[in-house]
Enzyme design. Structure first.
Site, PDB file in Angstrom:
ATOM      1  N   GLY A  14       0.917  -1.409   0.002  1.00 59.00           N
ATOM      2  CA  GLY A  14       0.046  -0.064  -0.069  1.00 59.00           C
ATOM      3  C   GLY A  14       0.934   1.369   0.060  1.00 59.00           C
ATOM      4  CE  LYS A  89      -7.727 -12.297  -4.491  1.00 60.83           C
ATOM      5  NZ  LYS A  89      -7.253 -13.730  -4.547  1.00 60.83           N
ATOM      6  CB  ILE A  90      -8.729 -10.751 -12.727  1.00 58.63           C
ATOM      7  CG1 ILE A  90      -7.262 -10.922 -12.980  1.00 58.63           C
ATOM      8  CG2 ILE A  90      -9.443 -10.313 -13.931  1.00 58.63           C
ATOM      9  CD1 ILE A  90      -6.649 -12.099 -13.482  1.00 58.63           C
ATOM     10  CG  LEU A  91     -11.607  -5.402 -10.441  1.00 53.60           C
ATOM     11  CD1 LEU A  91     -11.402  -4.095 -11.071  1.00 53.60           C
ATOM     12  CD2 LEU A  91     -12.237  -5.824  -9.151  1.00 53.60           C
ATOM     13  CG  HIS A 107       1.669  -2.558 -15.449  1.00 53.83           C
ATOM     14  ND1 HIS A 107       1.439  -3.711 -14.724  1.00 53.83           N
ATOM     15  CD2 HIS A 107       2.557  -2.726 -16.108  1.00 53.83           C
ATOM     16  CE1 HIS A 107       2.100  -4.818 -15.208  1.00 53.83           C
ATOM     17  NE2 HIS A 107       2.812  -4.011 -16.133  1.00 53.83           N
TER      18      HIS A 107
HETATM   19  C1  GRF Z   1       3.280  -1.310  -7.599  1.00 57.56           C
HETATM   20  O1  GRF Z   1       4.564  -1.569  -8.094  1.00 57.56           O
HETATM   21  C2  GRF Z   1       1.955  -0.947  -8.672  1.00 57.56           C
HETATM   22  O2  GRF Z   1       2.685  -0.765  -9.829  1.00 57.56           O
HETATM   23  C3  GRF Z   1       1.984  -2.741  -8.825  1.00 57.56           C
HETATM   24  O3  GRF Z   1       1.911  -3.087  -7.585  1.00 57.56           O
HETATM   25  C4  GRF Z   1       2.772  -2.250  -6.751  1.00 57.56           C
HETATM   26  C5  GRF Z   1       2.044  -2.028  -5.585  1.00 57.56           C
HETATM   27  O4  GRF Z   1       2.733  -1.659  -4.462  1.00 57.56           O
HETATM   28  N1  GRF Z   1       0.518  -2.920  -9.648  1.00 57.56           N
HETATM   29  P1  GRF Z   1       2.233  -0.953  -3.115  1.00 57.56           P
HETATM   30  O5  GRF Z   1       1.491  -2.006  -2.632  1.00 57.56           O
HETATM   31  O6  GRF Z   1       1.537   0.218  -3.764  1.00 57.56           O
HETATM   32  O7  GRF Z   1       3.434  -0.743  -2.250  1.00 57.56           O
END
Ligand code: GRF
Length: 185
Positions: A14, A89-91, A107
């Site tokens: 998070g 998870k995949i929505l 991403h």
């Molecule tokens: C991030 O690197 C994001 O790009 C990917 O998952 C990671 C989550 O990190 N989708 P965090 O939980 O926000 O620390």
């Protein structure tokens, strides 16, 4: 300024959630985080919801009752933007269609390159010189929706997955905030 009621979906540490909470507390930032949804109750990121006193909900997508309650909470809070931040998870298609154009994701690669998991490992294996992060709208295909914003991160010769991830994540915090400003202009 009327801020958009927003829900952040998480599954893990998070740190993007934390960065978004901080941005959202700025006077001019266009969102107000009303709800955090986590796919699991042990997600570390839930601590940020607790620290900043944001209501949270544990959503089990495979349980109809949990799904209905989750939808109810989104409705009750008048949520008009959903930010996926490390949500694993995949929505379901039905959910994505219901919130069509209102769900965005971050991403850790320069999409359309390196969709899916293990991006840092794959980028290093391919001896790329540059990678980065992308904020995009969510559609029913993984990491394929319309791109909102990308930011480059240059790869150093001695980068490991850990060091690269650390720099890409720093870029993510800025990029997510800038993307949210961009779509609310
Ligand atoms: C991030 O690197 C994001 O790009 C990917 O998952 C990671 C989550 O990190 N989708 P965090 O939980 O926000 O620390």
């Amino acid at each position: 300024m009327v801020k958009k009621n927003t829900c952040i979906f998480i599954s893990g540490t998070g740190t993007n959630l934390k960065a978004l909470i901080k941005s959202s507390r700025e006077y001019n930032f266009p969102i107000n985080i009303k709800l955090v949804i986590s796919s699991n109750e042990s997600a570390k990121g839930l601590n940020f919801a607790k620290i900043y006193r944001i209501p949270y909900y544990i959503l089990n997508l495979n349980n109809q009752l949990s799904l209905e309650l989750g939808l109810k909470k989104l409705k009750e809070n008048n949520i008009s933007l959903i930010c996926l931040a490390g949500y694993m998870k995949i929505l379901k298609k039905k959910f994505i269609n219901k919130y069509s154009g209102k769900i965005i994701n971050i991403h850790p690669s320069l999409l359309p390159k390196y969709k899916g998991l293990d991006t840092f490992k794959r980028v290093l294996q391919a001896s790329e010189k540059v990678t980065g992060c992308t904020v995009h709208y969510v559609n029913s295909k993984i990491d394929s929706g319309k791109i909102i914003l990308k930011k480059k991160v240059y790869i150093k010769e001695n980068d490991s997955e850990v060091s690269l991830k650390a720099r890409v994540q720093q870029a993510e915090y800025k990029t997510y905030a800038e993307a949210i400003i961009k779509i609310n202009r």
